[in-house]
Design an enzyme around this catalytic site. Sequence first.
Site, PDB file in Angstrom:
ATOM      1  N   LEU A  62      62.691  34.219  21.838  1.00  0.00           N
ATOM      2  CA  LEU A  62      62.751  32.818  22.285  1.00  0.00           C
ATOM      3  C   LEU A  62      63.974  32.041  21.790  1.00  0.00           C
ATOM      4  O   LEU A  62      63.837  30.901  21.332  1.00  0.00           O
ATOM      5  CB  LEU A  62      61.481  32.084  21.830  1.00  0.00           C
ATOM      6  CG  LEU A  62      60.224  32.333  22.661  1.00  0.00           C
ATOM      7  CD1 LEU A  62      58.975  31.947  21.871  1.00  0.00           C
ATOM      8  CD2 LEU A  62      60.265  31.538  23.959  1.00  0.00           C
TER       9      LEU A  62
ATOM     10  N   CYS B 152      54.762  35.243  26.448  1.00  0.00           N
ATOM     11  CA  CYS B 152      55.775  36.048  25.762  1.00  0.00           C
ATOM     12  C   CYS B 152      55.027  37.012  24.827  1.00  0.00           C
ATOM     13  O   CYS B 152      54.207  36.569  24.020  1.00  0.00           O
ATOM     14  CB  CYS B 152      56.727  35.150  24.966  1.00  0.00           C
ATOM     15  SG  CYS B 152      57.889  36.134  23.987  1.00  0.00           S
TER      16      CYS B 152
HETATM   17  O1  RRO Z   1      62.522  35.446  24.438  1.00  0.00           O
HETATM   18  C1  RRO Z   1      61.849  36.487  24.552  1.00  0.00           C
HETATM   19  O2  RRO Z   1      61.892  37.401  23.732  1.00  0.00           O
HETATM   20  C2  RRO Z   1      60.937  36.689  25.701  1.00  0.00           C
HETATM   21  C3  RRO Z   1      60.181  35.710  26.263  1.00  0.00           C
HETATM   22 BR1  RRO Z   1      60.312  33.956  25.767  1.00  0.00          BR
HETATM   23  C4  RRO Z   1      59.240  36.027  27.303  1.00  0.00           C
HETATM   24  O3  RRO Z   1      58.491  35.191  27.820  1.00  0.00           O
HETATM   25  N1  RRO Z   1      59.142  37.301  27.680  1.00  0.00           N
HETATM   26  C5  RRO Z   1      59.898  38.273  27.140  1.00  0.00           C
HETATM   27  O4  RRO Z   1      59.774  39.429  27.521  1.00  0.00           O
HETATM   28  N2  RRO Z   1      60.802  37.945  26.157  1.00  0.00           N
END
Ligand code: RRO
Length: 306
Positions: free
Chosen positions: A75, A131
Amino acid sequence: MSKNLLNTNLSGLKLVSPTALASGILGYSGDSMQRVAEAGAGAIFTKSVGLEPQPGYPNPTVVQVKAGLINAMGLPNPGINDYVGEIKYAKSILKVPLIVSVYGYTAEEYAIVAQKALEAGADAVELNVSCPHVKNTGSEIGQNPKTLAEVVGKVRAAVKKPIIVKLSPNVTDITEIAKTAVKAGADALTAINTVKAMAIDVETQMPVLSNVKGGLSGPAVKPIALRCVYDIFESVQVPIFGCGGVTNWRDAVEFLLAGASAVQIGTGIALEEPSLFQEVNKGIQSYLRKKGYGSVKEIVGLSHQG
Ligand code: RRO
């Protein structure tokens, strides 16, 4: 190319094509969003943004596998207060709907970030409750019906514009989660976020990603995403964005037939080019013409007949 056949409308969002940029890829800056819109995307979903800035995980954060990517970005984002400037800029140049992906660690945080994003001009918000690898947010919220209802309900009470909830495939029964989100106020759903996964380097004998586990996206997950869309379509009445492994027009048409009103493309353009949007749009249009349909809306959910 006439776009009439491809026009669609989801929860008040007018799309010139049923292909949108998925959250997480090229959705940081207004300029990159504009490039993707010019390539044919009918809507833009930004990278997820939260209340506070977050650096994300150390490298390696992405690994390519046979039929897709596994990511654990963690994120990374500048925080909503910093990001409102980019939302305003993006809105000043984009002609397609801009949907800001929002996350939080509490229901209040989701609501505050959603409010700020919409005040800055976003046309809708997508709640990231899926996520798969960040503690105390994402799928830890979306896997728990009680917490999910609280988050969606809080955002619903705070905003008037459309709320799209992005669901996790990493659950026992995605239809129960979909019903919970809709009951709490979701206007539309996105299915699916990435599938929890990992890769190990046989030389170092260690996990490849710094976070060990991540989320699998791309062609490998398409049949899973399709099954989720199919099941959700039979369970709730709201429009669905199909997301997972679209790399050509046939994939997109499969999602539409399963019940998606539009698809999101992310890994497909990471592996190829933004021009994939135009290619997919042209393919859908030719398919509709060949089969004698007057609108993309006419084929949504057709696989459920009979
Ligand atoms: O940022 C991430 O690692 C991430 C997010 Br927010 C998400 O919703 N889905 C993903 O596979 N990675």
